[in-house]
Design a protein around this motif. Sequence first.
Motif, mmCIF file in Angstrom:
data_model
loop_
_atom_site.group_PDB
_atom_site.id
_atom_site.type_symbol
_atom_site.label_atom_id
_atom_site.label_comp_id
_atom_site.label_asym_id
_atom_site.label_seq_id
_atom_site.Cartn_x
_atom_site.Cartn_y
_atom_site.Cartn_z
ATOM 1 N N ILE A 84 2.357 8.146 -0.218
ATOM 2 C CA ILE A 84 1.218 8.937 -0.660
ATOM 3 C C ILE A 84 0.636 8.110 -1.800
ATOM 4 O O ILE A 84 1.316 7.882 -2.799
ATOM 5 N N GLU A 85 -0.589 7.624 -1.635
ATOM 6 C CA GLU A 85 -1.074 6.660 -2.620
ATOM 7 C C GLU A 85 -2.582 6.692 -2.800
ATOM 8 O O GLU A 85 -3.322 7.229 -1.977
ATOM 9 N N MET A 86 -2.983 6.044 -3.903
ATOM 10 C CA MET A 86 -4.395 5.797 -4.181
ATOM 11 C C MET A 86 -4.527 4.293 -4.427
ATOM 12 O O MET A 86 -3.707 3.705 -5.128
ATOM 13 N N VAL A 87 -5.555 3.713 -3.822
ATOM 14 C CA VAL A 87 -5.784 2.274 -3.939
ATOM 15 C C VAL A 87 -7.146 2.035 -4.575
ATOM 16 O O VAL A 87 -8.128 2.694 -4.233
ATOM 17 N N LYS A 88 -7.183 1.094 -5.500
ATOM 18 C CA LYS A 88 -8.445 0.636 -6.080
ATOM 19 C C LYS A 88 -8.655 -0.792 -5.600
ATOM 20 O O LYS A 88 -7.875 -1.678 -5.898
ATOM 21 N N LYS A 89 -9.709 -0.993 -4.840
ATOM 22 C CA LYS A 89 -10.016 -2.326 -4.321
ATOM 23 C C LYS A 89 -10.938 -3.061 -5.296
ATOM 24 O O LYS A 89 -11.569 -2.455 -6.145
ATOM 25 N N GLY A 90 -10.988 -4.362 -5.138
ATOM 26 C CA GLY A 90 -11.931 -5.159 -5.919
ATOM 27 C C GLY A 90 -11.445 -5.572 -7.291
ATOM 28 O O GLY A 90 -12.253 -5.979 -8.134
ATOM 29 N N VAL A 91 -10.147 -5.459 -7.547
ATOM 30 C CA VAL A 91 -9.583 -5.957 -8.802
ATOM 31 C C VAL A 91 -8.532 -7.004 -8.462
ATOM 32 O O VAL A 91 -7.951 -6.985 -7.388
ATOM 33 N N ASN A 92 -8.302 -7.901 -9.397
ATOM 34 C CA ASN A 92 -7.395 -9.013 -9.152
ATOM 35 C C ASN A 92 -6.509 -9.210 -10.371
ATOM 36 O O ASN A 92 -6.990 -9.552 -11.444
ATOM 37 N N VAL A 93 -5.209 -8.980 -10.201
ATOM 38 C CA VAL A 93 -4.271 -9.122 -11.315
ATOM 39 C C VAL A 93 -4.251 -10.555 -11.853
ATOM 40 O O VAL A 93 -3.891 -10.776 -13.011
ATOM 41 N N MET A 94 -4.671 -11.517 -11.049
ATOM 42 C CA MET A 94 -4.675 -12.903 -11.495
ATOM 43 C C MET A 94 -5.827 -13.197 -12.461
ATOM 44 O O MET A 94 -5.838 -14.234 -13.109
ATOM 45 N N TRP A 147 -5.371 11.778 -2.354
ATOM 46 C CA TRP A 147 -4.770 10.486 -2.066
ATOM 47 C C TRP A 147 -4.572 10.321 -0.567
ATOM 48 O O TRP A 147 -4.688 11.281 0.203
ATOM 49 N N ASP A 148 -4.246 9.101 -0.146
ATOM 50 C CA ASP A 148 -3.968 8.808 1.263
ATOM 51 C C ASP A 148 -2.501 9.122 1.568
ATOM 52 O O ASP A 148 -1.610 8.701 0.832
ATOM 53 N N TRP A 149 -2.275 9.846 2.660
ATOM 54 C CA TRP A 149 -0.931 10.237 3.096
ATOM 55 C C TRP A 149 -0.606 9.456 4.360
ATOM 56 O O TRP A 149 -1.316 9.578 5.364
ATOM 57 N N LYS A 150 0.462 8.676 4.322
ATOM 58 C CA LYS A 150 0.816 7.820 5.452
ATOM 59 C C LYS A 150 2.290 8.008 5.806
ATOM 60 O O LYS A 150 3.171 7.653 5.031
ATOM 61 N N LEU A 151 2.532 8.539 6.986
ATOM 62 C CA LEU A 151 3.883 8.737 7.491
ATOM 63 C C LEU A 151 4.265 7.540 8.356
ATOM 64 O O LEU A 151 3.508 7.160 9.254
ATOM 65 N N HIS A 152 5.396 6.949 8.072
ATOM 66 C CA HIS A 152 5.976 5.864 8.850
ATOM 67 C C HIS A 152 5.033 4.661 9.015
ATOM 68 O O HIS A 152 4.500 4.416 10.100
ATOM 69 N N VAL A 153 4.863 3.944 7.933
ATOM 70 C CA VAL A 153 4.116 2.688 7.956
ATOM 71 C C VAL A 153 5.064 1.575 7.517
ATOM 72 O O VAL A 153 6.066 1.828 6.865
ATOM 73 N N GLU A 154 4.733 0.357 7.877
ATOM 74 C CA GLU A 154 5.563 -0.776 7.462
ATOM 75 C C GLU A 154 5.096 -1.281 6.106
ATOM 76 O O GLU A 154 3.900 -1.429 5.875
ATOM 77 N N ASN A 155 6.070 -1.558 5.235
ATOM 78 C CA ASN A 155 5.720 -2.175 3.953
ATOM 79 C C ASN A 155 5.667 -3.689 4.122
ATOM 80 O O ASN A 155 5.810 -4.207 5.243
ATOM 81 N N GLU A 156 5.476 -4.405 3.012
ATOM 82 C CA GLU A 156 5.294 -5.858 3.085
ATOM 83 C C GLU A 156 6.530 -6.620 3.570
ATOM 84 O O GLU A 156 6.426 -7.781 3.955
ATOM 85 N N VAL A 157 7.713 -5.983 3.565
ATOM 86 C CA VAL A 157 8.922 -6.651 4.061
ATOM 87 C C VAL A 157 9.371 -6.111 5.423
ATOM 88 O O VAL A 157 10.475 -6.383 5.874
#
Length: 152
Positions: free
Chosen positions: A109-119, A92-102
């Motif tokens: 520590i995360e995994m992202v799947k691109k190309g999908v749309n919850v809508m 997974w991707d490890w990111k120390l001190h990043v800004e969230n959406e707020v």
Amino acid sequence: MYSKAETSRIRKDFWIAFGQYMKPVPNAQGRRVNWPNYKTGIKDIYFRMKAERGFASVGIEITHADEEFQELIFEQFTQLRKILESCIQEKWDWKLHVENEVGQVISKIEMVKKGVNVMEEKDWPAIISFLKPRIIALDEFWDLVKPGFEDL
């Protein structure tokens, strides 16, 4: 375009569907768990699942307001990296001190799947298939390591 109310309803419907799909799945200790709203039981450590327009993600977020303490928690996860990767069976991707959406500084520590749309309801099976094994694996990992975080 979707109205704000319609967007909210579709997102809510997705998480209800995900919750219903996951309801029969017990946690690592054989107990029922509310998978969409997973509780780690440790302040400032969250397992977050997101389903958005363009991506889905799952991961661990460390939100402690003190950035130095946040870094200590992140380092503790770093020491457990081999156990985590053994449980999740991927890197997974490890990111120390990043800004969230707020605008809050977090570490994740995360995994992202691109190309999908919850809508798009047609994407829901792909999103669920992405989230399900990873949140189950995170729960398995957490069952093994949580005691090491309880004295923070």
